[in-house]
Design a protein around this motif. Structure first.
Motif, PDB file in Angstrom:
ATOM      1  N   GLY A 294       9.768  60.618  -6.028  1.00 23.71           N
ATOM      2  CA  GLY A 294       8.913  59.845  -5.110  1.00 23.71           C
ATOM      3  C   GLY A 294       7.487  59.672  -5.596  1.00 23.71           C
ATOM      4  N   GLY A 295       7.191  60.075  -6.827  1.00 25.12           N
ATOM      5  CA  GLY A 295       5.840  59.917  -7.363  1.00 25.12           C
ATOM      6  C   GLY A 295       5.759  58.741  -8.308  1.00 25.12           C
ATOM      7  N   LYS A 296       4.723  58.758  -9.159  1.00 29.84           N
ATOM      8  CA  LYS A 296       4.432  57.594  -9.991  1.00 29.84           C
ATOM      9  C   LYS A 296       3.928  58.017 -11.359  1.00 29.84           C
ATOM     10  CE  LYS A 296       2.353  53.213  -9.364  1.00 29.84           C
ATOM     11  NZ  LYS A 296       1.433  52.296  -8.760  1.00 29.84           N
ATOM     12  N   ALA A 297       4.239  57.225 -12.388  1.00 27.26           N
ATOM     13  CA  ALA A 297       3.736  57.508 -13.733  1.00 27.26           C
ATOM     14  C   ALA A 297       3.360  56.209 -14.415  1.00 27.26           C
ATOM     15  CB  ALA A 297       4.807  58.223 -14.557  1.00 27.26           C
ATOM     16  N   THR A 298       2.100  56.110 -14.848  1.00 29.25           N
ATOM     17  CA  THR A 298       1.657  54.892 -15.519  1.00 29.25           C
ATOM     18  C   THR A 298       0.785  55.246 -16.726  1.00 29.25           C
ATOM     19  OG1 THR A 298      -0.517  54.479 -14.517  1.00 29.25           O
ATOM     20  CG2 THR A 298       1.394  53.893 -13.195  1.00 29.25           C
ATOM     21  N   THR A 299       0.528  54.202 -17.539  1.00 31.67           N
ATOM     22  CA  THR A 299      -0.398  54.386 -18.665  1.00 31.67           C
ATOM     23  C   THR A 299      -1.838  54.170 -18.187  1.00 31.67           C
ATOM     24  OG1 THR A 299      -0.349  52.029 -19.178  1.00 31.67           O
ATOM     25  CG2 THR A 299       1.300  53.415 -20.286  1.00 31.67           C
ATOM     26  N   GLY A 300      -1.990  53.903 -16.925  1.00 34.88           N
ATOM     27  CA  GLY A 300      -3.279  53.500 -16.361  1.00 34.88           C
ATOM     28  C   GLY A 300      -3.196  52.031 -15.973  1.00 34.88           C
ATOM     29  N   THR A 301      -2.299  51.314 -16.654  1.00 32.89           N
ATOM     30  CA  THR A 301      -2.149  49.885 -16.348  1.00 32.89           C
ATOM     31  C   THR A 301      -0.682  49.460 -16.262  1.00 32.89           C
ATOM     32  OG1 THR A 301      -2.320  49.452 -18.714  1.00 32.89           O
ATOM     33  CG2 THR A 301      -4.323  49.128 -17.431  1.00 32.89           C
ATOM     34  N   GLN A 302       0.222  50.270 -16.811  1.00 28.79           N
ATOM     35  CA  GLN A 302       1.628  49.851 -16.881  1.00 28.79           C
ATOM     36  C   GLN A 302       2.546  51.034 -16.573  1.00 28.79           C
ATOM     37  OE1 GLN A 302       2.827  48.824 -20.881  1.00 28.79           O
ATOM     38  NE2 GLN A 302       4.763  47.913 -20.228  1.00 28.79           N
ATOM     39  N   ARG A 303       3.652  50.751 -15.894  1.00 26.06           N
ATOM     40  CA  ARG A 303       4.637  51.789 -15.596  1.00 26.06           C
ATOM     41  C   ARG A 303       5.144  52.374 -16.918  1.00 26.06           C
ATOM     42  NH1 ARG A 303      10.365  50.298 -13.295  1.00 26.06           N
ATOM     43  NH2 ARG A 303      11.155  52.370 -12.746  1.00 26.06           N
ATOM     44  N   ILE A 304       5.082  53.709 -17.038  1.00 27.28           N
ATOM     45  CA  ILE A 304       5.461  54.372 -18.302  1.00 27.28           C
ATOM     46  C   ILE A 304       6.864  53.962 -18.752  1.00 27.28           C
ATOM     47  CG2 ILE A 304       6.142  56.627 -19.284  1.00 27.28           C
ATOM     48  CD1 ILE A 304       3.171  56.441 -19.345  1.00 27.28           C
ATOM     49  N   VAL A 305       7.827  54.015 -17.830  1.00 30.15           N
ATOM     50  CA  VAL A 305       9.219  53.784 -18.240  1.00 30.15           C
ATOM     51  C   VAL A 305       9.497  52.339 -18.664  1.00 30.15           C
ATOM     52  CG1 VAL A 305      10.278  55.732 -17.027  1.00 30.15           C
ATOM     53  CG2 VAL A 305       9.944  53.558 -15.811  1.00 30.15           C
ATOM     54  N   GLU A 306       8.508  51.463 -18.460  1.00 33.02           N
ATOM     55  CA  GLU A 306       8.701  50.076 -18.900  1.00 33.02           C
ATOM     56  C   GLU A 306       8.054  49.788 -20.247  1.00 33.02           C
ATOM     57  OE1 GLU A 306       7.483  47.621 -15.610  1.00 33.02           O
ATOM     58  OE2 GLU A 306       9.350  48.022 -14.521  1.00 33.02           O
ATOM     59  N   VAL A 307       7.373  50.783 -20.815  1.00 30.31           N
ATOM     60  CA  VAL A 307       6.767  50.581 -22.131  1.00 30.31           C
ATOM     61  C   VAL A 307       7.903  50.496 -23.152  1.00 30.31           C
ATOM     62  CG1 VAL A 307       5.288  51.601 -23.914  1.00 30.31           C
ATOM     63  CG2 VAL A 307       4.689  51.875 -21.485  1.00 30.31           C
ATOM     64  N   LYS A 308       7.870  49.475 -23.986  1.00 32.49           N
ATOM     65  CA  LYS A 308       8.922  49.356 -25.024  1.00 32.49           C
ATOM     66  C   LYS A 308       8.486  50.172 -26.244  1.00 32.49           C
ATOM     67  CE  LYS A 308      12.461  47.641 -27.386  1.00 32.49           C
ATOM     68  NZ  LYS A 308      12.865  48.879 -28.054  1.00 32.49           N
ATOM     69  N   PRO A 309       9.210  51.264 -26.530  1.00 34.09           N
ATOM     70  CA  PRO A 309       8.795  52.103 -27.663  1.00 34.09           C
ATOM     71  C   PRO A 309       8.921  51.359 -29.001  1.00 34.09           C
ATOM     72  CG  PRO A 309      10.404  53.241 -26.266  1.00 34.09           C
ATOM     73  CD  PRO A 309      10.382  51.805 -25.844  1.00 34.09           C
ATOM     74  N   THR A 310       7.990  51.666 -29.890  1.00 37.39           N
ATOM     75  CA  THR A 310       8.054  51.048 -31.221  1.00 37.39           C
ATOM     76  C   THR A 310       8.243  52.093 -32.317  1.00 37.39           C
ATOM     77  OG1 THR A 310       5.653  51.103 -31.270  1.00 37.39           O
ATOM     78  CG2 THR A 310       6.669  49.022 -30.630  1.00 37.39           C
ATOM     79  N   SER A 311       7.961  53.369 -31.994  1.00 39.90           N
ATOM     80  CA  SER A 311       8.198  54.414 -33.004  1.00 39.90           C
ATOM     81  C   SER A 311       8.476  55.749 -32.304  1.00 39.90           C
ATOM     82  CB  SER A 311       6.992  54.545 -33.934  1.00 39.90           C
ATOM     83  OG  SER A 311       5.887  55.015 -33.203  1.00 39.90           O
ATOM     84  N   LEU A 312       9.111  56.660 -33.053  1.00 38.35           N
ATOM     85  CA  LEU A 312       9.578  57.927 -32.462  1.00 38.35           C
ATOM     86  C   LEU A 312       8.464  58.769 -31.867  1.00 38.35           C
ATOM     87  CD1 LEU A 312      12.221  59.509 -34.899  1.00 38.35           C
ATOM     88  CD2 LEU A 312      12.613  58.365 -32.710  1.00 38.35           C
TER      89      LEU A 312
END
Ligand code: AHG
Ligand code: MN
Ligand code: MN
Length: 345
Positions: A294-312
């Protein structure tokens, strides 16, 4: 009460009971989680005797991030790799302590359905001062046909099938989610079992604790400075000022906030514009857990789980915790950073 009925549910029983949540999984995910639990028990045993055995102090190696690597980091890494290798379900892993992904040999390389990314020992600078440390893990389904590829690890956090952490603290707990709520299990050392102690964990919508390394204050973006001021201001309605708590082990700071309510921030700084924490095996798994709670996680501007990873070993800023507090911090990032970024860019 029926005195012949046991009122303890072990992790093993719980996982088997919940297997029906995954009609597609046929028990593989359950086996994977149980093997992770075994590795956690072994690491727990070593962590507990860290002051006794010749296991304290830095190993000769430095890990891929160039940080000193403690001996227990190496030990924990080996334990988790061995546990995951023995499941027959996990075909490849990525670890904070290994520069590249590691593919397991044999038939499992193509037959294993899952890949696992993990931080084997989080907060390792706290080992020799008897402060809580942890393990964090994230499980994805292998998408590639045949052998696992880097792309299997570079799936966004929304694709995680399970995530969890272990906290080696005043008691040892394993907390995990498979996307159907969050459940916490405390290790009963007398029977060697993780027992369900925190069913269906929910983080309070708001809290009274903010957690960040305020020593870096001068390097923080204006939005974070303003949020710190907000936390310190007196306000009856929101129970401010909040308390500052910073352990320096992400898992421990996160776990406390999960239970009491609060926010943890590892902001971008001038020197590290993406902060310090790693997306794949620190931020994504904790983001999945916090959202399930029920909480939240962001980069400050974007939902963390929606960030598309580019490197390990990619880093991202992290704002994580009680929904109202993360919203407030995010709003201040938006309000106070736009001017500055338009000047610096
Ligand atoms: P690790 O021990 O896996 O390298 O992680 C350490 C991390 C995290 O646990 C903690 O929140 C953060 O480092 C603390 O960093 P600072 O010392 O910069 O505050
Ligand atoms: Mn870590
Ligand atoms: Mn680590």
């Amino acid at each position: 009460m029926n005195r012949f009925k046991r009122n303890v549910t072990t992790l093993g029983e719980f996982i088997i009971e919940r297997q029906a949540d995954f009609p597609w999984a046929k028990g593989e995910l359950s086996r994977l989680l149980l093997d992770i639990a075994i590795a956690a028990k072994i690491v727990n045993r070593e962590v507990n005797k860290a002051g006794l055995a010749d296991i304290l102090g830095g190993a000769e190696n430095v890990n891929v991030q160039g940080e000193d690597q403690m001996k227990l980091d190496v030990f924990a890494n080996e334990q988790f790799i061995a546990a995951l290798n023995s499941t027959g379900e996990c075909c490849a892993i990525a670890s904070e302590e290994n520069e590249d992904m590691l593919e397991f040999a044999g038939p499992v390389a193509t037959q294993g359905k899952y890949v696992v990314a993990f931080d084997p020992l989080d907060g390792s600078s706290n080992i020799d001062v008897n402060v809580s440390i942890g393990t964090i893990f994230s499980i994805y389904r292998k998408r590639s046909i045949g052998n696992a590829t880097l792309e299997d690890f570079l799936q966004p956090g929304t694709e995680q099938v399970a995530a969890g952490y272990v906290i080696y603290g005043s008691s040892t707990m394993l907390v995990y989610t498979t996307g159907h709520g969050v459940n916490g299990f405390t290790l009963d050392p007398s029977i060697g079992e993780f027992c369900l102690s925190h069913p269906d964990m929910k983080i309070p919508k708001t809290g009274g604790i903010y957690s960040l390394n305020q020593g870096n204050y001068n390097a923080f973006p204006q939005g974070v400075k303003e949020y710190i001021k907000y936390c310190q201001d007196k306000d009856k309605a929101t129970n401010r000022p909040y308390s500052l708590r910073y352990i320096g082990s992400l898992v421990a700071d996160f776990h406390r906030n999960m239970i009491k309510g609060g926010i943890f921030i590892y902001p971008p700084t001038e020197k590290s514009p993406n902060g310090k924490l790693r997306l794949l095996y620190e931020c994504n798994p904790l983001a999945m857990i916090i959202e399930q709670a029920g909480g939240k996680a962001t980069t400050g501007t974007q939902r963390i789980v929606e960030v598309k990873p580019t490197s390990l070993h990619q880093r991202v800023p992290l704002f994580i915790g009680s929904e109202d507090m993360v919203n407030q911090a995010e709003q201040m990032m938006l309000e106070f950073n736009s001017e500055k970024s338009s000047v610096t860019e």
